[in-house]
Design an enzyme around this catalytic site. Structure first.
Site, PDB file in Angstrom:
ATOM      1  N   GLY A 270       0.798  -1.226   0.000  1.00 52.47           N
ATOM      2  CA  GLY A 270       0.000   0.000   0.000  1.00 52.47           C
ATOM      3  C   GLY A 270       0.829   1.274   0.000  1.00 52.47           C
ATOM      4  O   GLY A 270       0.648   2.147  -0.844  1.00 52.47           O
ATOM      5  N   ALA A 271       1.746   1.374   0.960  1.00 51.19           N
ATOM      6  CA  ALA A 271       2.516   2.598   1.099  1.00 51.19           C
ATOM      7  C   ALA A 271       3.652   2.361   2.075  1.00 51.19           C
ATOM      8  O   ALA A 271       3.701   1.315   2.713  1.00 51.19           O
ATOM      9  CB  ALA A 271       1.624   3.728   1.628  1.00 51.19           C
ATOM     10  N   MET A 272       4.548   3.351   2.187  1.00 50.81           N
ATOM     11  CA  MET A 272       5.716   3.156   3.047  1.00 50.81           C
ATOM     12  C   MET A 272       6.070   4.458   3.752  1.00 50.81           C
ATOM     13  O   MET A 272       6.164   5.506   3.122  1.00 50.81           O
ATOM     14  CB  MET A 272       6.880   2.644   2.182  1.00 50.81           C
ATOM     15  N   GLU A 273       6.305   4.320   5.054  1.00 51.14           N
ATOM     16  CA  GLU A 273       6.442   5.484   5.935  1.00 51.14           C
ATOM     17  C   GLU A 273       7.847   6.072   6.021  1.00 51.14           C
ATOM     18  O   GLU A 273       8.199   6.661   7.045  1.00 51.14           O
ATOM     19  CB  GLU A 273       5.991   5.074   7.340  1.00 51.14           C
ATOM     20  N   ASN A 274       8.677   5.961   4.987  1.00 51.59           N
ATOM     21  CA  ASN A 274      10.037   6.509   5.027  1.00 51.59           C
ATOM     22  C   ASN A 274      10.046   7.903   5.653  1.00 51.59           C
ATOM     23  O   ASN A 274       9.183   8.721   5.370  1.00 51.59           O
ATOM     24  CB  ASN A 274      10.591   6.630   3.608  1.00 51.59           C
ATOM     25  N   GLU A 307       0.412   6.060   7.513  1.00 49.92           N
ATOM     26  CA  GLU A 307       1.831   6.339   7.261  1.00 49.92           C
ATOM     27  C   GLU A 307       2.278   7.568   8.049  1.00 49.92           C
ATOM     28  O   GLU A 307       3.389   7.606   8.574  1.00 49.92           O
ATOM     29  CB  GLU A 307       2.110   6.524   5.763  1.00 49.92           C
TER      30      GLU A 307
HETATM   31  N1  B3K Z   1       5.587  -0.500   6.692  1.00 46.77           N
HETATM   32  C1  B3K Z   1       5.076  -0.693   5.361  1.00 46.77           C
HETATM   33  C2  B3K Z   1       5.033  -2.107   4.929  1.00 46.77           C
HETATM   34  C3  B3K Z   1       6.294  -2.637   4.391  1.00 46.77           C
HETATM   35  C4  B3K Z   1       6.080  -4.008   3.818  1.00 46.77           C
HETATM   36  C5  B3K Z   1       7.349  -4.643   3.411  1.00 46.77           C
HETATM   37  N2  B3K Z   1       7.137  -5.906   2.744  1.00 46.77           N
HETATM   38  C6  B3K Z   1       3.727  -0.089   5.197  1.00 46.77           C
HETATM   39  C7  B3K Z   1       2.960   0.098   6.428  1.00 46.77           C
HETATM   40  O1  B3K Z   1       2.550  -0.808   7.100  1.00 46.77           O
HETATM   41  O2  B3K Z   1       2.781   1.220   6.805  1.00 46.77           O
HETATM   42 ZN    ZN Z   2       2.306   0.383   8.842  1.00 48.38          ZN
END
Ligand code: B3K
Ligand code: ZN
Length: 887
Positions: A270-274, A307
């Site tokens: 879905g998305a990634m919280e970098n 996120e």
């Molecule tokens: N932390 C990411 C998920 C990463 C998945 C890696 N296979 C998105 C989330 O849960 O916010």
């Molecule tokens: Zn998450």
């Protein structure tokens, strides 16, 4: 086992083997010379040996699919005897206590089909590093308990790649020779490398500003491909709502000068919280009334919130190791669920969340992939981004909230953030903070993190008219799960009440209490069996248990149909009220053959539905939920073996019976809810559309011309995607003569919009038709489909395998063979997506012997394929019952 000799069995990682890092990286300087085929990455790692590490301990740097170009220590090239390079990475020996290691590597982003590490999407560069993608960018200790300050310089062609982004704040930029330019970014917060991100390309953006409650100004940016610039406003509004909400509810402010979100079309999840630079699957950013449905709008708000909330629950305080994943994910899902509840309707949100949990997580917990919220071993960590870690993890946090109360929970959160800011910690640290802040013992509660499986709760009730007491005996039992045969009792909060036969709530006085204390309370079940005696109860009451679904358990209640009808009409808790109606419907569906589900048999349900349809005082979204029959996936939990077509036929039969009996009521409700104004995604408007479209889906079940005309008219006149898609779906699942023409019309209208095309693919994959499999097979050759884009795979193949039980499980086994083959092809390109798709085969033992054989064969082929990925191997092997918990 007959795995090919050439494929060694992938190794298992255990929680019990955790060791703190021997070396810390204090600061990282990265330089990227971006090129789609040959990107050069230079890194300068400022390292320090941990105090307890012996001087001879080598420094291990993870690395995967990297070409090493050079390595130097404190400015001097390292001789070959000082390091060892293998498939897992680089080991450097004889290092001083501190120093700087310089490493240069070359990578090929355009060949990165796994979409992990640095890759290209629509010609732009982007990254995905969680969980273990950073090692595909450069050699590094790729583990979350190594936290460093990052400075990142990006260089690229100025025309092709005008936008250069990374974490933190920009500190320098300028022109270079040969038409190239550069930007340097600095992130002042130490972070694990899984939160690193870079994005570079020809992107457009919208910009806004948020002033935090302490007066800090934050620039907000959303970057998208330029043709999508008119679809970003809802995401931006959602971001601002989330920032305000986290300040108000948790007292948490944002901490950098800018917050950036980038939407890309190729993304595994879905998305990634970098940190400061979230990368999103475009489906969770882009929305315009004519292209996105109410559900899309809702999901965008929730994922943007999720996120954003990670900035504290995940980034400022992160995980010590990947076994602690639920520390950030369970907590953050709880936070996003509460955010959505506050932005929309709490009851509707709760019912939706419980539906997901019971349909997907209970199933996972009852099958071969069952694992605790805090797993204790894995082969591929990417397989553990599960409904158990996320959604059951959120339920565990919710139970803490219930047990400690809003204020106690908040004090616990404050203490957790204060104690652990800038640290990588464990779920135990989280629970410790809750205990320390409130003085409540959570000793036994911790079992929720360690024991897998869904506890089953039984209620025995006894009313004593002489003593005017009502005794409720609660018993808990948790079935065994793989590797865990004996379970200890859980600490279960049971929110409850009692009501009289008119549905009125009764004051609650437990035995020994001086006076009644309210009409709702939380019983704490800690032992295997406990009895709670209520006093001053004038007549036999109806107990209402698990208000708000206060614990992730299966509750068996011996309600009579009359009691269920009473609760479904009067109970004030939206979840319990809805649940009573669902139980009534479920009983009908599971105890009668489809042909017996006629108007006589279904009379009580029909009458309840008629009242609900006409009850204009009730939120339309809650009415729609009450009128929706239990999903086939949920019904499947109650039968053994699962016979998909039987469940489907029964549900369709009851739908038709309701439709015929309620036709005038459905038509009236439909007409009454017709709106002409401008589209708004707010909860009230969305609720009305939901109910109206539910009426349409019932009406079309009659399969006559007037119902078809209604759907066709809606399709033609719809002013938004919600109504347009609902009409199309109704038609696609019918025998309407125009169904093909309408499908074609939809495609030709929207073929340029990749997210809308996904909807078109999904509708066909889930269509209730005999030829759906052939259709899906043909669509894999359609220009609209691509095996390299995860959204397309999910829209077509996963929708078929997991959203069309009748098609996938067809007796010939053709559905299994087709999906099995697709998975094996996909595994060579993108193992994460392949293994997600393989989940469709996991509970093969729940089906009849013929189906078992068909599914098992496919799992064996996956497991035994030469060169199978770790991801797919683990899912297939565990599904087959192989023990991946011992080497
Ligand atoms: N932390 C990411 C998920 C990463 C998945 C890696 N296979 C998105 C989330 O849960 O916010
Ligand atoms: Zn998450």
């Amino acid at each position: 086992m007959d795995r090919k000799a050439s494929t060694p069995k992938p190794a298992t990682v255990y929680l019990k083997d955790y060791q703190p890092p021997a070396w810390q990286i204090e600061a990282v300087e990265l330089e990227f010379d971006l090129d789609p085929q040959a990107t050069r990455v230079r890194s300068r790692l400022q390292f320090r040996r941990a105090p307890e590490t012996g001087p001879d301990t080598p420094l291990h740097l993870d690395g995967e699919a990297l070409e090493l170009l050079g390595i130097a220590l404190d400015g001097e090239p390292l001789t070959a005897d000082r390091y060892r390079l293998d498939e897992a990475g680089l080991e450097v020996r004889g290092l001083p206590e501190t120093g700087v290691l310089e490493i240069e590597t070359r990578i090929n982003p355009s060949a990165n089909t796994e979409l992990s590490g640095l890759y290209t999407s629509s010609g732009n560069f982007c990254t995905q590093c969680e969980a273990e993608g950073f090692r595909r960018i450069t050699f590094y200790p790729d583990r979350p308990d190594v936290m460093a300050r990052f400075t990142t310089t990006l260089r690229a062609d100025k025309v092709a790649t005008p936008v250069l982004l990374s974490n933190g704040n920009p500190i320098a930029s300028g022109e270079l020779e040969d038409g190239r330019h550069y930007v340097t970014w600095q992130d002042p917060f130490p972070k694990p490398c899984y939160l690193f991100a870079l994005v570079a390309g020809d992107l457009g953006w919208i910009r806004d500003r948020f002033v935090t409650r302490s007066g800090r100004e934050v620039d907000l940016y959303i970057y998208v491909q330029k043709h999508n610039l008119d679809k970003c406003d809802h995401a931006m509004a959602s971001l601002k709502h989330a920032m305000r909400w986290d300040e108000e509810v948790y007292g948490r402010e944002y901490d950098l000068d800018r917050y950036m979100i980038v939407a890309v079309d190729d993304f595994n999840m879905g998305a990634m919280e970098n940190k400061g630079l979230n990368v999103f699957n475009s489906r969770y950013v882009l929305a315009r009334p004519d292209t996105a449905t109410d559900a899309d709008y809702q999901n965008i708000e929730s994922v943007i919130g999720h996120e954003y909330f990670h900035n504290w629950s995940g980034n400022r305080v992160t995980c010590r190791d990947w076994f602690q994943l639920s520390l950030k994910e369970g907590f953050t899902v709880f936070r996003d669920q509460e955010f959505s509840s506050d932005m929309n309707s709490r009851g509707v949100q709760r019912i939706g969340d419980v539906n997901i949990l019971r349909t997907h997580q209970f199933r996972e917990d009852a099958g071969p992939m069952a694992h605790p919220v805090k797993p204790d071993h894995y082969v591929a960590i990417d397989n553990f981004y599960t409904v158990t870690v996320y959604n059951k993890g959120a339920e565990v946090v919710r139970m803490l909230h219930t047990l400690l109360g809003t204020e106690g929970f908040r004090r616990g959160c404050d203490l957790y953030f204060e104690r652990h800011d800038g640290q990588a910690v464990t779920t135990d640290d989280f629970v410790n903070a809750m205990e320390a802040a409130t003085g409540v013992s959570l000793q036994q509660f911790r079992r929720w993190y360690d024991q897998a499986g869904t506890p089953e709760l039984e209620l025995e009730r006894h009313y004593d008219p002489q003593a005017r007491t009502c005794a409720l005996t609660l018993r808990q039992h948790c079935p065994p799960t793989p590797g865990q045969s004996d379970k200890q009792p859980f600490h279960i909060p049971v929110a409850m009440g009692l009501c009289d036969r008119e549905g009125r709530a009764l004051p609650l006085r437990l035995y020994g209490e001086a006076a009644a204390g309210g009409e709702s309370r939380v019983l704490e079940l800690c032992r295997e069996e406990e009895t709670f005696v209520f006093q001053d109860i004038p007549a036999e009451p109806v107990p209402v248990l698990l208000r708000g679904f206060s614990a992730p358990v299966k509750l068996a209640l011996d309600y009579t149909d009359a009691e269920l009808a009473l609760l479904s009409a009067h109970e004030r808790d939206p979840f319990c009220r809805w649940e009573a109606g669902q139980t009534l419907a479920r009983r009908l569906l599971l105890t009668h053959p489809p042909q017996a589900l006629d108007a006589d048999t279904a009379r009580p349900l029909i009458e309840a539905a008629r009242r609900t349809l006409a009850d204009t005082a009730l939120d339309p979204a809650l009415r729609a939920l009450a009128l929706t029959l239990p999903a086939e996936g949920y019904l499947a939990e109650f039968v053994d073996p699962i016979e998909p077509e039987q469940l489907h036929t029964a549900r369709q039969a009851l739908r038709l019976t309701l439709s015929r009996a309620l036709r005038p009521d459905l038509e009236a409700c439909y007409e009454q809810l017709t709106e002409t104004g401008a589209y708004s995604p707010d909860a009230a408007s969305a609720g009305r559309r939901r109910l109206r479209n539910l009426c349409l889906s019932y009406l079309i079940a009659c399969e006559d011309d007037s119902a078809y005309q209604l759907a066709l008219r809606q399709y033609e006149q719809a002013g938004n995607m919600t109504d347009s898609l609902a009409a199309l779906q109704a038609l696609v699942n019918s025998d309407c003569p125009q169904r093909e023409a309408v499908l074609e019309d939809f495609y030709s209208r929207w073929q340029q919009d990749t997210l809308v095309v996904d909807k078109w693919l999904s509708l066909q994959a889930t269509a209730d038709r005999a030829d759906t499999l052939e259709r899906v097979q043909a669509l894999t050759g359609h220009p609209a489909f691509s095996l390299t884009n995860p959204n397309k795979v999910y829209a077509l193949l996963r929708a078929f395998a997991q959203g069309n039980p009748v098609g996938f499980h067809q007796a010939s086994g053709a559905g299994y063979r087709f999906i099995g083959e697709q998975i094996r092809t996909l595994d060579g390109r993108n193992p994460q997506v392949a293994s997600r798709l393989a989940a469709a085969f996991t509970d093969w033992r729940r089906y009849n012997p013929t189906r078992q054989a068909g599914m098992r064969t496919e799992l064996e082929k996956m497991r035994d394929a030469g060169g199978v990925s770790r991801d797919l191997y683990e899912i297939a092997a565990r599904s087959l019952g192989d023990d991946t918990g011992t080497d």
